[in-house]
Design a protein around this motif. Structure first.
Motif, PDB file in Angstrom:
ATOM      1  N   UNK A  29      -1.344  14.789   1.843  1.00 16.70           N
ATOM      2  CA  UNK A  29      -1.496  13.745   0.833  1.00 16.70           C
ATOM      3  C   UNK A  29      -1.893  12.451   1.550  1.00 16.70           C
ATOM      4  N   UNK A  30      -2.964  11.847   1.101  1.00 12.71           N
ATOM      5  CA  UNK A  30      -3.472  10.650   1.758  1.00 12.71           C
ATOM      6  C   UNK A  30      -2.929   9.396   1.081  1.00 12.71           C
ATOM      7  N   UNK A  31      -2.752   8.319   1.851  1.00 11.00           N
ATOM      8  CA  UNK A  31      -2.308   7.055   1.246  1.00 11.00           C
ATOM      9  C   UNK A  31      -3.407   6.473   0.363  1.00 11.00           C
ATOM     10  N   UNK A  32      -3.001   5.946  -0.774  1.00  8.45           N
ATOM     11  CA  UNK A  32      -3.972   5.413  -1.737  1.00  8.45           C
ATOM     12  C   UNK A  32      -3.521   4.046  -2.245  1.00  8.45           C
ATOM     13  N   UNK A  33      -3.245   3.161  -1.331  1.00  9.62           N
ATOM     14  CA  UNK A  33      -2.902   1.791  -1.719  1.00  9.62           C
ATOM     15  C   UNK A  33      -4.149   0.944  -1.571  1.00  9.62           C
ATOM     16  N   UNK A  62       8.877 -10.965   8.903  1.00 12.13           N
ATOM     17  CA  UNK A  62       9.021  -9.505   8.968  1.00 12.13           C
ATOM     18  C   UNK A  62       9.746  -9.150  10.261  1.00 12.13           C
ATOM     19  N   UNK A  63      10.930  -8.573  10.124  1.00 12.63           N
ATOM     20  CA  UNK A  63      11.704  -8.145  11.283  1.00 12.63           C
ATOM     21  C   UNK A  63      11.650  -6.633  11.439  1.00 12.63           C
ATOM     22  N   UNK A  64      11.737  -5.908  10.335  1.00  8.72           N
ATOM     23  CA  UNK A  64      11.682  -4.449  10.340  1.00  8.72           C
ATOM     24  C   UNK A  64      10.469  -3.987   9.548  1.00  8.72           C
ATOM     25  N   UNK A  65       9.917  -2.820   9.867  1.00  9.61           N
ATOM     26  CA  UNK A  65       8.731  -2.347   9.123  1.00  9.61           C
ATOM     27  C   UNK A  65       8.974  -2.204   7.631  1.00  9.61           C
ATOM     28  N   UNK A 321      -1.343   1.119   5.476  1.00  7.64           N
ATOM     29  CA  UNK A 321      -2.435   0.136   5.420  1.00  7.64           C
ATOM     30  C   UNK A 321      -2.135  -1.050   6.334  1.00  7.64           C
ATOM     31  N   UNK A 322      -0.873  -1.436   6.423  1.00  8.40           N
ATOM     32  CA  UNK A 322      -0.510  -2.509   7.335  1.00  8.40           C
ATOM     33  C   UNK A 322      -0.788  -2.156   8.783  1.00  8.40           C
ATOM     34  N   UNK A 323      -0.567  -0.916   9.164  1.00  7.22           N
ATOM     35  CA  UNK A 323      -0.848  -0.499  10.538  1.00  7.22           C
ATOM     36  C   UNK A 323      -2.345  -0.531  10.831  1.00  7.22           C
ATOM     37  N   UNK A 324      -3.148  -0.147   9.860  1.00  8.15           N
ATOM     38  CA  UNK A 324      -4.596  -0.221  10.052  1.00  8.15           C
ATOM     39  C   UNK A 324      -5.071  -1.667  10.177  1.00  8.15           C
ATOM     40  N   UNK A 325      -4.512  -2.557   9.358  1.00  4.53           N
ATOM     41  CA  UNK A 325      -4.925  -3.956   9.417  1.00  4.53           C
ATOM     42  C   UNK A 325      -4.498  -4.603  10.731  1.00  4.53           C
TER      43      UNK A 325
END
Length: 628
Positions: A29-33, A62-65, A321-325
């Motif tokens: 299942x792919x992320x779709x945000x 942001x301290x934790x993911x 998406x945050x990791x990609x950005x």
């Protein structure tokens, strides 16, 4: 000689059926945000009467993911465009080759037209042509079982020869390793006809999953993606490599005149331009980065909605998406370092120059407290403590006479007379003597190195270490000349799929994140507009057709990034300017013949003076030769 033992050696047999106790397959299942921004100048977060909250301050909270939320993407102005085509991803469609025309070329026609399809690159070389493309396409279109036979060294079917995988041999070897954890989607489950037994070699070449996808080591996916990209990037003069320093996105906030620096770590790797000289290659010099590679091990995404373009607010999809950005922003930050020098974080700040703890007197810490409570006045690691050798000499003079030491067993044996001659030497080595006469057991000896003690190192007040790679030549390769943004390409990988992502990072946003911008908002709105993200579809590397489509998209990406157009445009402008000046001069001469004749006379005089100077120099050289 060993013929009688041949029956004891087991023969290599193919598996007779599927393995037992195989865990269920991991769902794909792919992320779709897909966050959307309707207006480039959308009002930032904050009340209308109050000053909008700084995006850097919001990110530093942001301290934790798990704290990453949709509000952070809204503050950045993230706008995602899914299922983008090659024409949508490449800024200039002129750099998209005509693959349909290349596919119709025969082998002889491809050899003849190869040179015409090659374009100049920024490295000074020329790009690969249609001949290389057809070769990669032929190798990637091999069925997976054919590639597995070659990799596993299994005999081909009767009447056929081994497939020549060529440059794709390493790719099929990595794909074979992935087939142990993922079902091969290129072949359907087949069974032998009734009454017939399946060929043993065919059964051995068939992929068999023995584990679940979430159990696969993350390095397998990373190596497979790097091997696939190398099929195209190597011919363009690039290669993928892990960063020698941890990739970090450094952000700095400026609130009330004070700066606070922090960073976000990323597990991405980079695609660099390989050096053109042998000395730089041996020294490990790289140039770039050209693009980023983000291979992630996440598998817990929720099932997608019915509409493929519908966005989902799944927390795992938001975090992905945050990791990609972060990978894209880290790459943009590295590329923006071209022509700049590194400035240490906290350089000149009070917390890097003044003692800690508010300037107090300090005191013993760690084992120093134990030494103090045990009655020993000397503190371990104290810079003002006397040398250990001096203390040992003073203690030896003040100590009373000790009792005679006990005679060891080795000394007794040495004192006896042996009928077989003298016994071997029982002297202790110099190292043992030192240890026997040294401090008691359990006391840590000081090293004879120039390193400072652990506590002294802790007490030092200094800024953090440098973070830039000393062997990297940071450069924005492939950036559009004169643009106020940088197009960052990220090769994203999940499961056994890859996708090409293009992030258009404005220069104003990077200045805001690094604390260099004079103003972050204009009339309560973002000064950088939006952060546009365009994503292609996901390509399954198990399917030959998807592999070829992914190779075409990577080819277009490399063709755009490694182009030599920006440099040629500057040279072209200079050439056009010189040409215009020549045209203007020619027109003036045509209009005013007297001025033209005067210029000709002056030019003749200059040439005569230059010839006279050359003759004088030649005569002086001849005289020196005669005297020698």
């Amino acid at each position: 000689m060993f013929g009688n033992f041949a029956h004891l050696i087991p023969l290599a047999t193919a598996p007779q059926g599927p393995p037992k106790d195989v865990p269920p397959p991991t769902p794909v299942n792919f992320p779709r945000y897909y966050p959307q921004v309707q207006d480039d100048q959308q009002i930032a977060l904050g009340a209308e009467d109050e000053t909008p909250e700084s995006v850097v301050t919001l990110l530093q909270g942001i301290v934790r993911p798990a704290q990453l939320a949709i509000a952070h993407f809204e503050a950045l102005g993230v706008h995602v465009v899914p299922n983008a085509t090659a024409a949508d991803l490449i800024p200039d469609p002129a750099y998209i080759p005509d693959f349909a025309a290349w596919d119709e070329l025969s082998s002889d026609a491809a050899h003849e037209a190869n040179e015409n399809t090659r374009v100049p690159l920024v490295s000074g070389n020329r790009s690969p042509g249609c001949n290389t493309y057809l070769e990669r396409k032929r190798e990637l279109l091999f069925p997976n079982e054919t590639g597995y036979r070659t990799v596993r060294r299994i005999q081909p079917p009767k009447g056929q020869s081994h497939a020549r995988l060529g440059n794709c041999y390493e790719f099929f070897r990595q794909l074979d390793m992935l087939s142990n954890y993922w079902d091969d989607t290129s072949v359907a489950e087949q069974s032998a006809p009734e009454g017939e037994e399946e060929d043993r070699d065919a059964l051995a070449a068939r992929p068999r999953r023995t584990g679940a996808g979430n159990q696969m080591p993350p390095d397998f996916r990373q190596q497979m993606v790097q091997t696939f990209l190398k099929l195209v990037a190597y011919d363009f003069g690039c290669n993928t490599a892990s960063a020698r320093a941890e990739p970090r996105l450094h952000i700095t906030s400026r609130n009330r005149g004070s700066a606070r620096s922090s960073y976000f770590s990323s597990g991405c790797t980079f695609m660099y331009k390989t050096p053109t000289t042998r000395e730089e290659a041996r020294a490990g010099i790289v140039e770039g980065p050209v693009a980023a590679v983000s291979a992630r091990h996440s598998t817990g995404f929720s099932p997608p909605p019915e509409d493929p373009n519908e966005s989902s607010t799944d927390p795992d999809a938001v975090f992905d998406l945050g990791r990609e950005l972060v990978a894209a922003l880290v790459t943009a930050q590295h590329r923006a370092r071209e022509g700049r020098t590194e400035k240490r974080i906290g350089e000149g700040a009070w917390w890097c120059t003044k003692p800690r703890w508010g300037g107090g007197p300090g005191g013993p810490i760690g084992r120093e407290i134990e030494q103090q409570t045990s009655g020993d006045d000397t503190l371990v690691g104290d810079k003002d403590a006397p040398h250990p050798a001096t203390d040992a000499a003073v203690a030896a003079q003040a100590a009373p006479a000790e009792k005679p030491a006990k005679v060891s067993i080795s000394s007794r044996l040495a004192s006896r007379v042996s009928p077989f001659g003298p016994l071997p030497s029982t002297r202790l080595p110099e190292r043992e003597k030192e240890s026997s006469s040294g401090p008691a057991k359990g006391v840590k000896r000081l090293k004879k190195s120039g390193n400072m003690a652990m506590y002294d190192n802790y007490r030092m007040v200094r800024p953090p270490a440098l973070t830039w790679d000393k062997k990297a030549k940071y450069a924005a390769i492939g950036r559009a000349a004169g643009a106020e943004y940088d197009d960052i390409f990220v090769v994203s990988a999940l499961y056994h799929h890859i996708s090409i992502v293009r992030v258009r990072v404005p220069d104003q946003l990077m200045a805001v994140l690094e604390g260099r911008a004079e103003h972050e908002f204009e009339n309560g709105k973002r000064s950088w507009g939006k952060l546009e993200v365009r994503r292609s579809k996901w390509f399954d590397l198990f399917k030959p057709e998807d592999r070829v489509d992914a190779m075409k998209l990577v080819w277009c990406m490399m063709n755009w990034l490694m182009r030599a157009v920006p440099k040629n445009e500057e040279e072209k402008d200079d050439a056009d300017q010189n040409q215009d000046e020549k045209k203007d001069t020619t027109r003036e001469k045509e209009v005013n013949p007297a001025a033209a004749s005067q210029d000709a006379v002056e030019q003749a005089k200059d040439e005569a003076k230059q010839e006279a100077k050359d003759e004088v120099k030649q005569e002086s050289v001849d005289v020196k030769m005669e005297n020698a």
